[in-house]
Motif scaffolding. Structure first.
Motif: not given
Length: 590
Positions: A159, A165, A167, A402, A405
């Motif tokens: 992260h 991000d 996620s 994100y 994603q």
């Protein structure tokens, strides 16, 4: 003396002609108006530039030599490119002999199930980088867990990288399917059991192993620590396992990468919705992973003709990597180290035979130069789409914050394309090249940048026919066909030869296929004569597979590998932020 002329009788009659009616004037005016409108339509509408069906793409208007915007003067040399490829045929949409091979990754009959083995402890993995770099780390983490007979905790995603991000694994991948599908290979848990977590909280250590570690390294160095501490966290885990492994481990890599790592339902549904929309418009399409972001170009050390402005802007970004050497842009270009520009990608595809009516899906981050840089590519392929033009903001709203994603959606559309092409040799390009080989050798065009670089520089010194013929010759061996895959060449993730098998009687079928192709070649004599006419030789035996060479040990180039994921990142910072306990594990330091 004054002369008085008599008024001609004809003029007298004309002057006395009855007035024109109002209705007649109205009709005449209407006819003149329609004529003017038709002239305007003829000038501004060229039906060849619009798709036969589906909605019209939002791209530049058709180019006319007398109406070019001075800001797009670079488009002038595209006007002579024919709309259809000189050597175009349906063969460019398929790989020769692909039906003779299939993906095979099932374990051998003597393969031991994980339930039959005693666990040596818990292995925690932190996969770093963008989506595809993390994918390689996750894949190798499963193999390392199997090698050490460890219980794998679902990998943690980075992260703190350039992407920022937040996620988690379960936000991108179907975690339940991941655990279930690999149950016979490795025991995987979502988290450490509470009693274990409490027991080892003070003992668990973090470490970072060197790159490309062979299996013996893990057995001799990591396994004793794992047994002693019962839990070990490996940080920055990407490309930490050797490229060459025994077949059983290579097949496990394939089971993880191609079967166990499935995207979550929302990501999968969105990706396949975009695929459906592309096919509804065109039936078949090309997908381009375009890496032309500012930090990518800055790291490459290449020059793209932007003058002092480009040199200053990219030079400022380049200072982020303090250890980079000063490079010669000309030498980098000659050595094939420079990503192709959007215009060069477009010219390459048109030279290979893809017409201007082909549909193009582009997966890309921020393009250096914006719309002006993309203009030549859009002119060559007016049917130009991205996920942002195919989907509404409301449909993409869930994923917009994100980057991983969003990259996963692009991954699906690129994977499902009829032809995939990349302008560099980044992580996504390599991962998809291997996946497309495994699932039927779908055409995957990897630019032979070493040959194409010099060819683009000399393009205006030859006719389009000569240029197209030379591009065809340069790209032999770089089109994703079965005969290009050779054991030991390139990263396993891009060339999974251990997981590709020949179908029964494949040799016989191939011989029959060759006979059929021989008949087709006889109808292409005119093309061969064209090659000879312009002095173009068959260069297949001279192709330099520089893009597909083996492991790279140079740390600077490894940083470039990391940068070439779905976007740029601070590779130098990546290498500095280690949490290795060097005093306790001095052999883990790099």
């Amino acid at each position: 003396m004054v002369f008085v002329m008599a008024r001609p009788r004809a003029l007298t009659k004309l002057a006395s002609f009855p007035p024109i009616s109002t209705l007649s004037l109205f009709c005449a005016s209407a006819l003149v108006g329609l004529a003017c409108m038709s002239l305007l339509v003829v000038r501004f509408v060229d039906l060849d530039y619009f798709p036969n069906r589906g909605r019209t793409p939002s791209v530049l208007s058709p180019l006319k030599r007398d109406s070019l915007n001075p800001n797009h003067a670079l488009l002038r040399d595209l006007l002579d490119v024919p709309k259809q490829g000189i050597f175009s045929s349906n063969n460019i949409w398929n790989s020769n002999g692909a039906d003779l091979y299939y993906g095979c990754s099932a374990p051998e009959s003597l393969y031991s199930r994980s339930s039959e083995l005693h666990s040596n402890g818990y292995l925690l993995i932190e996969a770093s980088g963008g989506l595809n770099q993390q994918r390689t780390g996750i894949t190798d983490a499963v193999v390392v867990a199997r090698l050490l007979n460890a219980t794998l905790v679902v990998p943690h995603l980075d992260h703190q990288s350039f992407w920022n991000d937040s996620s988690n694994f379960s936000d991108i991948f179907d975690v339940d399917w991941f655990i279930e599908s690999l149950a016979h290979d490795v025991v995987i848990v979502k988290d450490l059991p509470a009693n274990v977590k409490e027991k080892i909280s003070k003992q668990a250590i973090s470490a970072r192993v060197p790159r490309k570690c062979p299996p013996q390294y893990y057995l001799n160095r990591i396994l004793p620590i794992l047994r002693k501490k019962q839990a070990l966290r490996l940080t920055k885990f990407d490309y930490r396992l050797a490229n060459k492994l025994e077949t059983s481990f290579q097949k496990l890599r394939c089971r993880v990468n191609y079967h166990a790592l499935q995207f979550t339902t929302p990501i999968s549904e969105m990706g396949h919705l975009l695929v459906k929309r592309m096919r509804n418009m065109s039936g078949r399409y090309i997908a381009l992973h375009l890496r032309f972001e500012p930090d990518m170009l800055a790291f490459s050390g290449c020059y793209y003709g932007g003058g002092e402005k480009e040199i200053k802007e990219l030079g400022t970004i380049r200072k982020r990597w303090k250890t980079l050497h000063i490079r010669s842009p000309e030498r980098e270009r000659r050595n094939g180290k420079c990503p192709l520009t959007p215009q060069e990608v477009g010219l390459m595809l048109r030279a290979l035979g893809f017409g201007s009516d082909s549909y193009l899906y582009v997966a890309s981050g921020e393009v250096y130069g914006g719309e002006e840089t993309l203009a030549p590519l859009k002119a060559l392929f007016p049917n130009f789409f991205t996920k942002e033009t195919l989907a509404t903001k409301e449909e993409l709203h869930t994923f917009l914050a994100y980057s991983s994603q969003m990259a996963a959606i692009d991954y699906i559309v690129c994977d499902q394309s009829d032809v995939f092409v990349a302008n560099n040799n980044g992580n996504m390009a390599r991962i998809l090249a291997g996946r497309r080989r495994y699932f039927g050798h779908k055409p995957t065009i990897r630019p032979n940048t070493k040959k194409l670089g010099s060819l683009f520089l000399a393009r205006h010194e030859m006719s389009w026919q000569q240029f197209a013929a030379k591009v065809l010759a340069s790209q032999k061996g770089f089109m994703g066909e079965p005969n290009e895959a050779r054991p030991g060449r390139g990263e396993f993730h891009e060339n999974p030869v251990s997981c590709i098998c020949e179908k029964p009687l494949a040799d016989l079928k191939w011989e029959s296929y060759s006979d059929r192709m021989g008949k087709k070649r006889s109808s292409r004599i005119s093309e061969n004569s064209l090659y000879l006419e312009h002095g173009v030789q068959d260069e297949s035996d001279q192709i330099q597979h520089s893009v597909l060479e083996g492991d790279t040990e140079n740390e600077e180039e490894l940083a470039q590998m990391e940068l070439q994921d779905d976007g740029g990142r601070d590779a130098n910072q990546h290498m500095m932020n280690d949490d290795v306990e060097v005093d306790e594990l001095p052999w883990l330091s790099e």
